[in-house]
Design an enzyme around this catalytic site. Structure first.
Site, PDB file in Angstrom:
ATOM      1  N   SER A 139       5.940   1.323   1.683  1.00  0.00           N
ATOM      2  CA  SER A 139       5.913   2.743   2.032  1.00  0.00           C
ATOM      3  C   SER A 139       4.803   2.995   3.028  1.00  0.00           C
ATOM      4  O   SER A 139       3.779   2.299   3.028  1.00  0.00           O
ATOM      5  CB  SER A 139       5.651   3.576   0.776  1.00  0.00           C
ATOM      6  OG  SER A 139       5.376   4.921   1.136  1.00  0.00           O
ATOM      7  N   TYR A 152       0.707   4.554  -6.741  1.00  0.00           N
ATOM      8  CA  TYR A 152       1.841   4.136  -5.903  1.00  0.00           C
ATOM      9  C   TYR A 152       1.348   3.458  -4.616  1.00  0.00           C
ATOM     10  O   TYR A 152       1.842   2.398  -4.221  1.00  0.00           O
ATOM     11  CB  TYR A 152       2.676   5.374  -5.586  1.00  0.00           C
ATOM     12  CG  TYR A 152       3.967   5.117  -4.851  1.00  0.00           C
ATOM     13  CD1 TYR A 152       5.068   4.583  -5.508  1.00  0.00           C
ATOM     14  CD2 TYR A 152       4.095   5.451  -3.503  1.00  0.00           C
ATOM     15  CE1 TYR A 152       6.271   4.377  -4.839  1.00  0.00           C
ATOM     16  CE2 TYR A 152       5.289   5.251  -2.829  1.00  0.00           C
ATOM     17  CZ  TYR A 152       6.367   4.717  -3.499  1.00  0.00           C
ATOM     18  OH  TYR A 152       7.547   4.512  -2.826  1.00  0.00           O
TER      19      TYR A 152
END
Lengths: 245, 77
Positions: A139, A152
């Site tokens: 990401s 995350y």
């Protein structure tokens, strides 16, 4: 353009929007695909849509035993795992000041540790056949950071570093290890944002729009292809220019 | 030659792509048979699979030659 005829690809998180498009892209290029995920319904629907060369392999990546067994099941179903796409991921967002150990551990376990275990299990077959593709979906957040996503972002950055290290270990065996790092992609998750939230996000994206899951799928297809044999340890950023290396 | 030695030799020949007569008692996997560090790990894993044994990392480090491998496996199996 890219031909994956005769190759077998295992895609985790194939019940999600991005995972399904990755599976469609690989399948469309001729690969046999193993569709893994926790929700059997969407996986079965996708397999029915794809028709031949599609296998449903449900797996909960939060359970180590299921992760260990998945490559064996995929190999039994498809004959091999030539391409592994680590796409599955979870979020447990919250500002770090209030983030619980449980929310930290859950995200690290599924997004980083399960990727490690699954990749380790897939490696032997690839090394023996002197051909393999490991592609992990990371990401932009793992590169840039994001408030509310310390867990995350750490997991995604961890996957990036894991991939670079492994790329160096197995390059001589014809196995490449790369990442695709999406930015804002239009999925069921982003559909829930209101217009103001979307406007704020898009103001940071030079392309002026969200990405499409199929654009992530096309990037994975390239890295999986024979043509990408000399690309390893790399991250392909698919983010409309919102963050550049 | 013992059955174990035959099976070890077969794995070494297949994995490293060397001539069978090069795989002698004192042949070093790395110096004589052209193995790299990844090959030695793969060999150890292949031995574990073939003989149903576990070779811990510290023991694996002592297995430098074909003879070392046969001896370790004979003792462990």
């Amino acid at each position: 353009m890219f031909d994956l005829t005769g190759k077998a690809a295992l895609v985790t998180g194939a019940s999600g929007g991005i995972g399904a498009e990755i599976a469609r892209a690989l399948h469309g290029a001729g690969a046999t695909v193993g569709l893994s995920g926790t929700r059997e319904g969407p996986l079965a629907d996708l397999a029915a849509e794809l028709g031949e060369r599609a296998h449903v392999l449900p797996c909960n990546l939060a359970v180590p035993e299921e992760v260990e067994a998945l490559i064996g099941r995929a190999t039994a179903a498809m004959g091999a795992v030539d391409i592994l796409v680590n796409n599955a991921g979870i979020t447990r967002d919250g500002l770090m000041l209030r983030m619980s150990d449980e929310d930290w551990a859950a995200v690290i376990d599924v997004n980083l540790t399960a990727t490690f275990r699954l990749t380790r299990a897939a490696l032997r077959g690839m090394m023996k056949s002197r051909w393999g593709r490991i592609i992990s979906i990371t990401s932009v957040v793992g590169a840039e950071g994001n408030p509310g996503q310390a867990n995350y972002a750490a997991a995604k950055a961890g996957v990036t570093a894991l991939s670079k290290s492994l790329a160096k270990e197995v390059a001589s065996r014809g196995v490449t290890v790369n990442c695709v790092a999406p930015g804002f992609i239009a999925t069921a998750m982003t559909d829930k944002l209101n217009e103001e939230q979307k406007g704020r996000i898009l103001s940071e994206v030079p392309a002026g729009r969200m990405g499409l899951p199929a654009e992530v799928g096309a990037s994975v297809l390239y890295l999986a292809s024979p043509e990408a044999a000399y690309v390893t340890g790399a991250t392909l950023h698919v983010n409309g220019g919102m963050w550049m290396t | 030659m013992s059955d174990i030695a035959d099976r070890v030799k077969k794995i070494v020949v297949e994995h490293l792509g060397v001539e069978e007569d090069k795989v002698t008692e004192n042949a070093s996997f790395i110096d004589d048979l052209g193995a790299d560090s990844l090959d030695t790990v793969e060999l150890v894993m292949a031995f574990e699979e073939e003989f149903g044994i576990e070779i811990p990392d510290d023991a694996a480090e002592t297995i430098q030659t074909f003879g070392d491998a046969v001896k370790f496996i004979s003792d462990a199996a």
